[in-house]
Design a protein around this motif. Structure first.
Motif, PDB file in Angstrom:
ATOM      1  N   ARG A  73      -1.900   7.558   6.245  1.00  0.00           N
ATOM      2  CA  ARG A  73      -1.509   6.538   6.394  1.00  0.00           C
ATOM      3  C   ARG A  73      -2.531   5.136   7.896  1.00  0.00           C
ATOM      4  O   ARG A  73      -3.859   6.567   9.016  1.00  0.00           O
ATOM      5  CB  ARG A  73      -0.054   6.328   7.204  1.00  0.00           C
ATOM      6  CG  ARG A  73      -0.056   7.447   8.642  1.00  0.00           C
ATOM      7  CD  ARG A  73       1.152   8.013   8.859  1.00  0.00           C
ATOM      8  NE  ARG A  73       1.616   9.051   7.235  1.00  0.00           N
ATOM      9  CZ  ARG A  73       2.896   9.213   7.106  1.00  0.00           C
ATOM     10  NH1 ARG A  73       3.703   7.691   7.831  1.00  0.00           N
ATOM     11  NH2 ARG A  73       3.526  10.113   6.341  1.00  0.00           N
ATOM     12  N   LYS A 112      -3.432   3.683  -1.138  1.00  0.00           N
ATOM     13  CA  LYS A 112      -2.136   3.475  -2.031  1.00  0.00           C
ATOM     14  C   LYS A 112      -1.580   4.636  -0.727  1.00  0.00           C
ATOM     15  O   LYS A 112      -0.772   5.395  -1.016  1.00  0.00           O
ATOM     16  CB  LYS A 112      -1.892   4.548  -2.961  1.00  0.00           C
ATOM     17  CG  LYS A 112      -2.373   3.893  -4.106  1.00  0.00           C
ATOM     18  CD  LYS A 112      -2.076   4.672  -5.728  1.00  0.00           C
ATOM     19  CE  LYS A 112      -2.199   3.343  -6.717  1.00  0.00           C
ATOM     20  NZ  LYS A 112      -4.221   3.858  -6.793  1.00  0.00           N
ATOM     21  N   PRO A 114       0.843   3.611   3.647  1.00  0.00           N
ATOM     22  CA  PRO A 114       1.696   2.871   4.452  1.00  0.00           C
ATOM     23  C   PRO A 114       0.032   2.102   5.344  1.00  0.00           C
ATOM     24  O   PRO A 114      -0.971   3.261   6.015  1.00  0.00           O
ATOM     25  CB  PRO A 114       2.688   3.682   4.810  1.00  0.00           C
ATOM     26  CG  PRO A 114       1.880   5.186   4.246  1.00  0.00           C
ATOM     27  CD  PRO A 114       1.655   5.076   3.369  1.00  0.00           C
ATOM     28  N   ARG A 164       2.117  -7.051   0.326  1.00  0.00           N
ATOM     29  CA  ARG A 164       3.359  -6.126  -0.486  1.00  0.00           C
ATOM     30  C   ARG A 164       3.849  -6.800  -1.474  1.00  0.00           C
ATOM     31  O   ARG A 164       4.272  -6.195  -2.277  1.00  0.00           O
ATOM     32  CB  ARG A 164       4.510  -6.738   0.838  1.00  0.00           C
ATOM     33  CG  ARG A 164       6.061  -6.179   0.148  1.00  0.00           C
ATOM     34  CD  ARG A 164       5.779  -4.527   0.238  1.00  0.00           C
ATOM     35  NE  ARG A 164       7.209  -4.182  -0.186  1.00  0.00           N
ATOM     36  CZ  ARG A 164       7.809  -2.834  -0.083  1.00  0.00           C
ATOM     37  NH1 ARG A 164       6.698  -1.530  -0.058  1.00  0.00           N
ATOM     38  NH2 ARG A 164       8.599  -2.359  -0.405  1.00  0.00           N
ATOM     39  N   ALA A 170       2.578  -0.911   0.780  1.00  0.00           N
ATOM     40  CA  ALA A 170       3.539  -0.221   1.716  1.00  0.00           C
ATOM     41  C   ALA A 170       3.406  -0.382   3.237  1.00  0.00           C
ATOM     42  O   ALA A 170       2.735   0.555   3.730  1.00  0.00           O
ATOM     43  CB  ALA A 170       3.653   1.479   1.687  1.00  0.00           C
ATOM     44  N   LYS A 172       4.271  -2.631   7.369  1.00  0.00           N
ATOM     45  CA  LYS A 172       4.993  -2.583   8.191  1.00  0.00           C
ATOM     46  C   LYS A 172       4.927  -3.448   9.155  1.00  0.00           C
ATOM     47  O   LYS A 172       3.097  -3.018   9.880  1.00  0.00           O
ATOM     48  CB  LYS A 172       5.482  -0.735   8.983  1.00  0.00           C
ATOM     49  CG  LYS A 172       6.083   0.095   8.176  1.00  0.00           C
ATOM     50  CD  LYS A 172       7.425  -0.207   7.214  1.00  0.00           C
ATOM     51  CE  LYS A 172       7.327   1.273   6.538  1.00  0.00           C
ATOM     52  NZ  LYS A 172       8.582   1.726   5.535  1.00  0.00           N
ATOM     53  N   THR A 233      10.593   4.747   8.777  1.00  0.00           N
ATOM     54  CA  THR A 233      11.118   3.846   7.942  1.00  0.00           C
ATOM     55  C   THR A 233      11.038   4.284   6.648  1.00  0.00           C
ATOM     56  O   THR A 233       9.794   4.493   5.733  1.00  0.00           O
ATOM     57  CB  THR A 233      11.580   2.838   8.734  1.00  0.00           C
ATOM     58  OG1 THR A 233      10.249   2.118   7.895  1.00  0.00           O
ATOM     59  CG2 THR A 233      11.541   3.061   9.873  1.00  0.00           C
ATOM     60  N   PRO A 234      11.202   4.451   5.622  1.00  0.00           N
ATOM     61  CA  PRO A 234      11.633   4.538   4.427  1.00  0.00           C
ATOM     62  C   PRO A 234      10.870   3.075   3.958  1.00  0.00           C
ATOM     63  O   PRO A 234      10.974   2.195   4.467  1.00  0.00           O
ATOM     64  CB  PRO A 234      12.935   4.299   3.452  1.00  0.00           C
ATOM     65  CG  PRO A 234      13.978   4.475   4.444  1.00  0.00           C
ATOM     66  CD  PRO A 234      13.305   4.532   6.057  1.00  0.00           C
ATOM     67  N   ASP A 235      10.104   3.151   2.329  1.00  0.00           N
ATOM     68  CA  ASP A 235       9.258   2.278   2.222  1.00  0.00           C
ATOM     69  C   ASP A 235      10.285   0.648   2.019  1.00  0.00           C
ATOM     70  O   ASP A 235       8.940  -0.408   2.183  1.00  0.00           O
ATOM     71  CB  ASP A 235       8.886   2.070   0.938  1.00  0.00           C
ATOM     72  CG  ASP A 235       7.447   1.658  -0.109  1.00  0.00           C
ATOM     73  OD1 ASP A 235       6.396   1.679   0.750  1.00  0.00           O
ATOM     74  OD2 ASP A 235       8.432   0.829   0.115  1.00  0.00           O
ATOM     75  N   THR A 238      10.393  -2.751   5.641  1.00  0.00           N
ATOM     76  CA  THR A 238       9.096  -3.603   6.057  1.00  0.00           C
ATOM     77  C   THR A 238       8.824  -4.246   7.245  1.00  0.00           C
ATOM     78  O   THR A 238       7.834  -4.601   8.305  1.00  0.00           O
ATOM     79  CB  THR A 238       8.313  -4.415   5.365  1.00  0.00           C
ATOM     80  OG1 THR A 238       9.418  -5.590   5.035  1.00  0.00           O
ATOM     81  CG2 THR A 238       8.491  -3.974   3.716  1.00  0.00           C
TER      82      THR A 238
END
Length: 332
Positions: A73, A112, A114, A164, A170, A172, A233-235, A238
């Motif tokens: 990440r 691949k 986040p 995105r 993924a 944020k 947080t979940p994918d 954003t």
């Protein structure tokens, strides 16, 4: 909040004020941390206590050039954030935000993984909506002296959301409001560091304009909590999400609090207001509260007291009896 994954995490701008606190927290949660910094505004002193850690490594690198690494990440914090620093070389500031974002997004796409973008409340400019919610598009001068930072960050957000939409990456995006605490640079020109250093050295505190303009101040530990919560947080989530303390203070109120906490009676003097300086700034944090379960906890007086101790030790002015708490043992 604790980071509990054994992942390998890359932090650009990791030797900076906020980045060093983030690196420290990630290590404390068991992660391997790769700190990337070109030391334009970051300092090795900020990460000195981490350098011998077995799960910490540093890479001297400018994000305007591609970076090749294997990580799980990415936190992209690289960019000078104070007006003195980002206006010194405005072209490079824009390149850091835009080209740096392209390079980090390319790395995240290849791996691949986040990626989190540290954006800023400056995307709202001098707002005519108060407080500022994430749905407000802002009021930014695209050709002013602050534009290299404001528009660079706005463009970086565009890139993140296009990656995105186009590549399913993924992402944020957080929008950081005024943050303060230990490891701020004493000469960064920000209001908290300015006021504290001037009061500690017995110099007049400089207020720009009439001092009625407002800001909201978030202690760095609270911000790091919010950053880690956002990455977790979940994918589908954003952002963008505001991270800041909604307590609002005028610059004169801040100056008077600093004088009181330092125990100083220095004068307060006025100087002309810089161009495009926002009149007011306050985050609407309803989204952060709902989606992250995050609310800042450190009151301004408590955070300022901790920051004053840090600067007193750094400057050697001898007004306080102890230095910044040593948290290294907690992450070993």
């Amino acid at each position: 909040m604790t980071y509990t994954s054994p992942d390998r995490v890359l932090v650009t701008g990791g030797a900076g004020f906020i980045g060093s606190h983030l690196c420290e927290r990630l290590l404390g949660g068991g992660a391997e941390v790769v700190c990337v910094d070109n030391y334009y505004t970051g300092r090795r002193e900020n990460i000195r206590t981490l350098l011998g850690h077995p799960r910490f490594e540093t890479v001297r690198h400018d994000v305007t050039f591609p970076l090749y690494a294997e990580v799980d990440r990415i936190y992209n914090l690289a960019c000078p954030a104070s007006p003195i620093h980002y206006q010194f070389d405005p072209v490079q500031t824009t390149k850091t935000s835009v080209v740096g974002a392209i390079n980090m997004l390319g790395l995240a796409k290849r791996l691949k993984v986040p990626i989190l973008q540290a954006s800023t409340s400056e995307v709202y400019g001098d707002p005519d909506v108060h407080p500022q919610p994430e749905g407000y598009w802002g009021r930014v001068n695209p050709v002013g002296i602050r534009s290299c930072y404001d528009e660079g960050k706005r463009c970086a957000e565009t890139l993140f959301f296009d990656y995105r939409r186009q590549h399913g990456l993924a992402i944020k995006v957080i929008r950081i409001f005024n943050t303060y605490g230990p490891r701020m640079h004493p000469d960064d020109g920000r209001v908290v560091s300015n006021f504290i250093c001037q009061a500690l050295k017995g110099e007049p505190i400089t207020l720009y304009g009439d001092g009625a303009q407002t800001r909201s101040f978030c202690y760095v530990d609270d911000l790091v909590d919010g950053m880690i919560a956002t990455m977790a947080t979940p994918d589908a989530f954003t952002g963008p999400v505001n991270l800041g303390n909604p307590g609002e203070f005028t610059m004169r109120e801040l100056a008077e609090i600093v004088r009181e906490l330092v125990g100083s009676s220095v004068a307060i003097v006025h100087r002309p207001l810089p161009p495009d300086d926002p009149r007011q700034r306050k985050p609407d944090i309803a989204k952060a509260q709902a989606e992250l379960g995050w609310t800042p906890k450190v009151p301004l007086r408590e955070g300022l007291s901790r920051t004053i101790v840090y600067f007193d030790t750094l400057l050697g002015t001898g007004r306080t009896a102890r230095g910044e708490p040593d948290r290294v043992a907690a992450i070993r």
